[in-house]
Design a protein around this motif. Structure first.
Motif, mmCIF file in Angstrom:
data_model
loop_
_atom_site.group_PDB
_atom_site.id
_atom_site.type_symbol
_atom_site.label_atom_id
_atom_site.label_comp_id
_atom_site.label_asym_id
_atom_site.label_seq_id
_atom_site.Cartn_x
_atom_site.Cartn_y
_atom_site.Cartn_z
ATOM 1 N N SER A 1 42.484 -75.319 14.394
ATOM 2 C CA SER A 1 42.783 -75.294 15.910
ATOM 3 C C SER A 1 43.517 -76.542 16.490
ATOM 4 O O SER A 1 44.281 -76.105 17.493
ATOM 5 C CB SER A 1 41.348 -75.008 16.601
ATOM 6 O OG SER A 1 40.545 -76.069 16.510
ATOM 7 N N ARG B 1 47.092 -76.050 15.344
ATOM 8 C CA ARG B 1 47.666 -75.038 16.063
ATOM 9 C C ARG B 1 47.854 -75.354 17.540
ATOM 10 O O ARG B 1 49.082 -75.272 18.090
ATOM 11 C CB ARG B 1 46.821 -74.000 16.002
ATOM 12 C CG ARG B 1 47.204 -72.428 16.237
ATOM 13 C CD ARG B 1 46.465 -71.340 16.564
ATOM 14 N NE ARG B 1 45.968 -71.158 15.124
ATOM 15 C CZ ARG B 1 44.526 -71.325 14.780
ATOM 16 N NH1 ARG B 1 43.837 -71.777 15.675
ATOM 17 N NH2 ARG B 1 44.232 -71.112 13.589
ATOM 18 N N GLN B 2 47.101 -76.237 18.189
ATOM 19 C CA GLN B 2 47.535 -76.488 19.446
ATOM 20 C C GLN B 2 48.718 -77.387 19.717
ATOM 21 O O GLN B 2 49.346 -77.423 20.379
ATOM 22 C CB GLN B 2 46.165 -77.236 20.147
ATOM 23 C CG GLN B 2 46.278 -77.386 21.656
ATOM 24 C CD GLN B 2 46.813 -78.734 22.070
ATOM 25 O OE1 GLN B 2 46.654 -79.581 21.306
ATOM 26 N NE2 GLN B 2 47.653 -78.578 23.277
ATOM 27 N N ARG C 1 51.645 -75.259 18.776
ATOM 28 C CA ARG C 1 52.054 -74.461 19.997
ATOM 29 C C ARG C 1 52.736 -75.443 21.105
ATOM 30 O O ARG C 1 53.676 -74.866 21.702
ATOM 31 C CB ARG C 1 50.821 -74.047 20.716
ATOM 32 C CG ARG C 1 50.015 -72.871 19.945
ATOM 33 C CD ARG C 1 48.899 -72.193 20.493
ATOM 34 N NE ARG C 1 48.314 -71.046 19.970
ATOM 35 C CZ ARG C 1 47.281 -70.643 20.063
ATOM 36 N NH1 ARG C 1 46.358 -71.160 21.045
ATOM 37 N NH2 ARG C 1 46.927 -69.531 19.501
ATOM 38 N N GLY D 1 43.742 -74.358 20.675
ATOM 39 C CA GLY D 1 44.236 -73.766 19.438
ATOM 40 C C GLY D 1 43.161 -72.740 18.968
ATOM 41 O O GLY D 1 43.426 -71.990 18.233
#
Length: 168
Positions: free
Chosen positions: A19, A22-23, A26, A75
């Motif tokens: 997570s 992913r954050q 992103r 995330g």
């Protein structure tokens, strides 16, 4: 549609990341696409009829922009609510069969039961076994003033019996 497809394509590539990673990704890869999408909507808002389906879609996007961007900051938050919608689909499809639930209390009880069942599924539990555990254990504590025992009954608890957990 192409802009939204591009956002989902990049988002799909991030699905296996932690997570935290992913954050970060992103922010680097998805946020510019989201920014471009909202800039395009704002630029083209006045080129469509407000009452048309496209006009309604543009208005919705702009009114909900703050909420549509939330996934970029965490995330753990999915880019859409498809999983939540999918989990209630069976209930919505079967709602015509629920004509026997004709009271507010019946509707509340039904919502609680469905919530527990779907939460069990989302946590890889067998709903029947999980309900059986709840209906066996909770009555044992009806006189208790300390509700700490409930922590062990949560779907995410490591203390749940193996009978409740799905084998992978």
């Amino acid at each position: 549609m192409k802009q939204i497809a591009a956002i989902y394509k990049v988002e799909g590539l991030l699905s296996e990341l932690s997570s935290e990673e992913r954050q970060k990704q992103r922010q680097l890869t998805v946020k510019p696409l989201v920014d471009a999408f909202f800039a395009w909507v704002k630029q083209n808002q006045n080129t469509v009829l407000p009452k048309s389906e496209t006009g309604k879609g543009f208005t919705y996007c702009l009114n909900q922009e703050k909420y549509l961007r939330v996934f970029l900051e965490d995330g753990n938050i999915p880019a859409d609510n498809n999983a939540a919608e999918g989990s209630i689909r069976d209930f919505c499809i079967g709602k015509r069969n629920w004509h026997l639930i004709d009271t507010i209390d019946g509707a509340k009880t039904s919502a609680i039961i469905y919530s527990i069942a779907e939460t069990a599924k989302a946590n890889n539990l067998k709903p029947y076994n999980y309900f059986e555990l709840l209906l066996t254990e909770i009555p044992k504590h009806m006189e208790d003033t300390n509700l700490d025992f409930l922590q062990d009954l949560l779907p995410c608890s490591e203390k749940l019996s193996l009978e409740c957990k799905k084998t992978k």
